[in-house]
Design an enzyme around this catalytic site. Structure first.
Site, short mmCIF file in Angstrom:
data_model
loop_
_atom_site.label_atom_id
_atom_site.label_comp_id
_atom_site.label_asym_id
_atom_site.label_seq_id
_atom_site.Cartn_x
_atom_site.Cartn_y
_atom_site.Cartn_z
N CYS A 44 44.00 37.64 44.14
CA CYS A 44 44.72 37.52 42.88
C CYS A 44 45.22 38.87 42.37
O CYS A 44 44.42 39.77 42.10
CB CYS A 44 43.80 36.91 41.81
SG CYS A 44 44.56 36.93 40.19
N CYS A 62 46.59 39.43 39.52
CA CYS A 62 46.36 39.58 38.08
C CYS A 62 45.15 40.46 37.79
O CYS A 62 45.13 41.17 36.80
CB CYS A 62 46.11 38.22 37.43
SG CYS A 62 47.46 37.08 37.57
#
Lengths: 93, 144
Positions: B48, B50
């Site tokens: 990920c 993020c």
């Protein structure tokens, strides 16, 4: 290293607290905020007063350690949403 | 479903390249976390962007700090599922999230950084939090 996520808005992939104007609060990883609903993945919800805990109690606990995902995917209708906040920005304590 | 290995390889190497030991199965996790003395950091890696995009360089920065854990290892969520499940068993009081960081002292979790505490942070911010935990719980040591 970059992201694999497509452009679904600033909150895509972020763990958010979606409070409603009713008794429910939802915390989960934001998939997308649409005009119709806030869509969360791997979410947990809490109802005010359930298990003796207020919504704030639930949010504070989640801010400390995270959530136990019980809902693979949930759509919270926009008309019921009172606020959307990043869980990481909730003060600890 | 796991991502193609060629896509994940650079993310593994971001940590293994700085001396972090990668744990690929349950036996390796038990061998690492079965040692109850001293301090150990476990990095639950993730694709990920993020959060993991800040977590990996944040860990790298933190490991340059004067205080650091005796040993550092990583498991890769979504890729090495057996190792991740086994590792999470050692910090089962904390909900599963990835990336996340678990600091152990004498076999006990003394500091845990869940995914949501990494999201939106810079590597420097991640490193600062981790370094503060190292100062509190670890002495000066080499990684490995």
């Amino acid at each position: 290293m970059g992201t694999f996520h497509s452009d679904k808005g600033d909150l895509h992939g972020i763990t958010v607290v979606v409070d409603t104007s009713g008794k429910q609060v939802f915390i989960g990883r934001c998939e997308e905020v649409t005009p119709v609903a806030v869509i969360l993945n791997d979410a947990e919800s809490h109802e005010e007063g359930s298990e003796g805990k207020s919504k704030d109690d639930f949010i504070r606990r989640a801010a400390q350690i995270g959530i136990w995902p019980k809902l693979a995917r949930v759509a919270v209708p926009r008309g019921e949403v009172a606020s959307i906040r990043r869980l990481g920005e909730i003060p600890l304590g | 479903m796991p991502y193609p290995e060629e896509l994940v390889k650079p993310m593994r190497e971001e940590l293994t390249g700085i001396g972090v030991k990668e744990l690929k199965d349950a036996a390796e996790v038990d061998a690492f976390l079965g040692v109850k003395s001293g301090t150990a950091l476990v990095v639950v890696n993730s694709v990920c962007g993020c959060a993991a995009g800040a977590a990996r360089p944040g860990v790298a920065l933190a490991l340059k700090h004067a205080s650091k854990p005796d040993r550092v290892a990583t498991v890769f969520a979504g890729q090495d599922t057996e190792a991740v499940a086994k590792a999470r068993g050692y910090f089962a009081d904390f909900p599963p999230s990835s990336p996340s960081l678990a600091l152990f002292k004498d076999g006990q979790v003394v500091h845990f950084v869940p995914r949501h505490a990494i999201e939106g942070k810079t590597p420097q911010q991640v490193a600062a939090e981790l370094s503060a935990a190292f100062d509190k719980h670890c002495g000066k040591a080499a990684t490995g």
